[in-house]
Design a protein around this motif. Structure first.
Motif, PDB file in Angstrom:
ATOM      1  N   VAL A 239       0.872  -1.180   0.000  1.00 49.45           N
ATOM      2  CA  VAL A 239       0.000   0.000   0.000  1.00 49.45           C
ATOM      3  C   VAL A 239       0.902   1.222   0.000  1.00 49.45           C
ATOM      4  CG1 VAL A 239      -1.604   1.365   1.372  1.00 49.45           C
ATOM      5  CG2 VAL A 239      -1.942  -1.102   1.170  1.00 49.45           C
ATOM      6  N   HIS A 240       0.734   2.103  -0.978  1.00 50.97           N
ATOM      7  CA  HIS A 240       1.595   3.283  -1.118  1.00 50.97           C
ATOM      8  C   HIS A 240       0.704   4.513  -1.279  1.00 50.97           C
ATOM      9  CE1 HIS A 240       5.458   5.068  -3.141  1.00 50.97           C
ATOM     10  NE2 HIS A 240       4.900   5.894  -2.262  1.00 50.97           N
ATOM     11  N   ARG A 241       0.796   5.432  -0.324  1.00 53.72           N
ATOM     12  CA  ARG A 241       0.031   6.676  -0.391  1.00 53.72           C
ATOM     13  C   ARG A 241       1.014   7.844  -0.314  1.00 53.72           C
ATOM     14  NH1 ARG A 241      -2.957   3.190  -1.494  1.00 53.72           N
ATOM     15  NH2 ARG A 241      -5.003   2.701  -0.589  1.00 53.72           N
TER      16      ARG A 241
ATOM     17  N   ASP B 295      -5.504  13.934  -1.626  1.00 51.80           N
ATOM     18  CA  ASP B 295      -6.364  12.974  -0.941  1.00 51.80           C
ATOM     19  C   ASP B 295      -6.525  11.660  -1.691  1.00 51.80           C
ATOM     20  OD1 ASP B 295      -7.943  13.768  -3.036  1.00 51.80           O
ATOM     21  OD2 ASP B 295      -9.544  14.633  -1.798  1.00 51.80           O
ATOM     22  N   THR B 296      -5.662  11.399  -2.675  1.00 53.47           N
ATOM     23  CA  THR B 296      -5.734  10.157  -3.424  1.00 53.47           C
ATOM     24  C   THR B 296      -5.483   8.957  -2.503  1.00 53.47           C
ATOM     25  OG1 THR B 296      -4.937  11.251  -5.430  1.00 53.47           O
ATOM     26  CG2 THR B 296      -4.795   8.838  -5.364  1.00 53.47           C
ATOM     27  N   GLY B 297      -6.441   8.037  -2.453  1.00 51.02           N
ATOM     28  CA  GLY B 297      -6.271   6.802  -1.702  1.00 51.02           C
ATOM     29  C   GLY B 297      -6.531   6.916  -0.217  1.00 51.02           C
ATOM     30  N   VAL B 298      -6.920   8.094   0.274  1.00 53.93           N
ATOM     31  CA  VAL B 298      -7.244   8.253   1.692  1.00 53.93           C
ATOM     32  C   VAL B 298      -8.559   9.010   1.821  1.00 53.93           C
ATOM     33  CG1 VAL B 298      -4.855   8.183   2.514  1.00 53.93           C
ATOM     34  CG2 VAL B 298      -5.877  10.383   1.863  1.00 53.93           C
TER      35      VAL B 298
ATOM     36  N   LEU C 179      -7.245   5.139   5.905  1.00 52.73           N
ATOM     37  CA  LEU C 179      -7.279   4.148   4.846  1.00 52.73           C
ATOM     38  C   LEU C 179      -7.586   2.799   5.449  1.00 52.73           C
ATOM     39  CD1 LEU C 179      -3.762   2.923   3.814  1.00 52.73           C
ATOM     40  CD2 LEU C 179      -4.004   4.657   5.566  1.00 52.73           C
TER      41      LEU C 179
ATOM     42  N   THR D 211      -6.973  -1.232   5.465  1.00 51.91           N
ATOM     43  CA  THR D 211      -5.977  -2.230   5.076  1.00 51.91           C
ATOM     44  C   THR D 211      -5.842  -3.263   6.183  1.00 51.91           C
ATOM     45  OG1 THR D 211      -3.663  -2.579   4.434  1.00 51.91           O
ATOM     46  CG2 THR D 211      -4.092  -0.865   6.056  1.00 51.91           C
TER      47      THR D 211
END
Length: 474
Positions: free
Chosen positions: A4-6, A11-14, A42, A44
């Motif tokens: 998982v890479h943020r 705000d992409t992916g969160v 997020l 996971t």
């Protein structure tokens, strides 16, 4: 391998809740929660993996370090000085209730903590929980810190790295009282109003130390040059001094004891041993031999206090010690007196246990230097060192020296000249600090007893103690 890479540059992916912004500091952009109730989250389960890595870049918006306990504030808000970076709990600063997280704590000890179970700072003596920590980590405004937490559940191993340095490792194969990991909740909450977070990575793979160092070197901004030297001072081995330091003619011998004759320790004051006798405390032809019980309890700690107080702006304390066991904690206390500069033990008597509370919480002013720190969750590749001013629990400096050999003599020197305090081991100046009477943690101490303190399960021999004084008031 799952990752998982943020980036946290938007705000992409969160999911962002509450007042927040994305701010650029030193060529990195990150997420900033502008409210204590704001967070980015997020979902996971990677932190439940049998092994894995959490990586995140963090910069504080103000300088952060240890502060004294503030009873008036903490009574109303016990989590006031907890800065959650990653947490599986809301509110995220509630360390007690979280099962998984990475936290900065603006307190004496610890200061950076990763965890895989409920609770705050645990009682390490009785259980070794699924926690790992850095005991000292001042953070400078505008600098970026690459914080990495790795874990291997089958081996019960957790490690903590910051800016490429390995700060701590907790390993059940060494600590046989390890408590099992627990699974964290599936939602992770990021951030706090004091910090900006950038580029979070979760991966079900344990990163190597070499890989972590490469990532930091590739990603650090230019303003980190200054803190790189800080890290070398705190966590890397210092160079041996070229000159051997001995008291000059201006120093006058105030006390000397070889601890080799039968009555050499007779006038020293024993604290502890009332409920469980100290297994061995005797002078021998080689020196004073101290051995504490292997039972983990408050009653198995002990102090040995000098027969009298010493007074002087300048004090030089020197002795040799020989570690006889591979683990345990030993420290030297100096300038130990009561809160009004009285002889604490004459006025109030000797406490019945050898608890650490005597020097950090019971009204005894002193400095203490932890020179032998073989505890289960501390670094094992070096000998870590700590100098603390009490009862303010003010960390004056941390450092490290090469691993001390067992059954060999080592020389310790405390050289206090006015406000300056130098701590030397085997010709190495480990710590060199200047105290200040006007910074909210009491005066510069110049009066009091000397003490030797030992935790449970340690054996140590001492000889050739000498105390010199140069200038005295009056």
């Amino acid at each position: 391998m799952t990752t998982v890479h943020r980036n946290l540059s938007d705000d992409t992916g969160v999911i962002c809740r509450g007042e927040h912004r994305f701010v650029t500091i030193g060529a990195r952009t990150g997420y900033h929660a502008r409210s204590a109730w704001a967070n980015a989250s997020l979902c996971t389960t990677l932190h439940r993996a049998s092994m894995g890595t959490l990586s995140v870049w963090v910069t504080p918006l103000e300088d952060l370090g240890a502060v004294p306990r503030m009873a008036h504030t903490l009574a109303r808000n016990p989590d006031a000085m907890h800065f959650p970076i990653v947490s599986d709990m809301l509110p995220a600063r509630d360390i007690q209730a979280s099962f998984f997280g990475l936290y900065y704590l603006s307190q004496f000890h610890p200061q950076l903590m990763g965890k895989f179970g409920p609770g705050k700072f645990p009682e390490w003596d009785f259980t070794i929980g699924p926690w790992v920590y850095a005991e000292s980590l001042p953070l400078r405004q505008g600098c970026w810190y690459h914080m990495v937490l790795t874990w291997n559940r089958p081996k019960s191993e957790i490690a903590l790295y910051v800016n490429g340095f390995a700060l701590s490792r907790n390993n059940a194969q060494i600590a046989d009282r390890f408590v099992a990991f627990m699974d964290g909740r599936e939602t992770l909450y990021l951030g706090n109003p004091m910090m900006v977070l950038s580029e979070l990575i979760l991966e079900d793979n344990v990163w190597s130390h070499r890989r972590i160092s490469r990532i930091y070197e590739a990603g650090k901004p230019r303003q980190n040059v200054g803190i790189d030297s800080d890290f070398r001072q705190w966590f890397a081995l210092p160079r041996r001094d070229s000159a051997k330091l001995l008291p000059g003619k201006a120093w006058k011998l105030a006390y000397q004891n070889d601890f080799t004759r039968a009555d050499d320790a007779a006038n020293w004051v024993l604290q502890g041993g009332n409920y469980l006798p100290v297994p061995r405390l005797e002078t021998t032809p080689e020196g004073l031999r101290i051995e504490t019980s292997h039972i983990a309890a408050k009653e198995t700690r002990m102090y040995l206090w000098s027969p009298r107080c010493f007074e002087g702006n300048d004090q030089w304390i020197s002795f040799e010690f020989r570690p006889e066991s591979p683990h345990g904690l030993a420290l030297v206390v100096f300038c130990a007196s009561g809160m009004q500069r009285e002889d604490f033990f004459t006025d109030f008597g000797v406490p019945r246990t050898g608890s650490m509370d005597t020097i950090i919480a019971d009204g005894l002013r002193c400095y203490h230097w932890e020179f032998f720190r073989r505890l289960d969750v501390m670094r094992r590749n070096v000998e870590t060192q700590a100098l603390i001013k009490n009862p303010w629990e003010r960390p004056m400096q941390y450092g490290c020296v090469p691993r001390l050999k067992l059954h060999r003599w080592h020389q310790l020197q405390v050289i206090k000249e006015g406000r300056r305090i130098r701590c030397r081991l085997n010709g190495i100046t480990v710590m060199d600090v200047t105290d200040n009477a006007f910074q909210g943690h009491g005066p510069v101490y110049i009066y009091g007893r000397i003490g030797l303190r030992h935790m449970w399960s340690i054996a140590m021999t001492y000889h050739n103690l000498s105390v010199y004084e140069k200038s005295t008031p009056g």
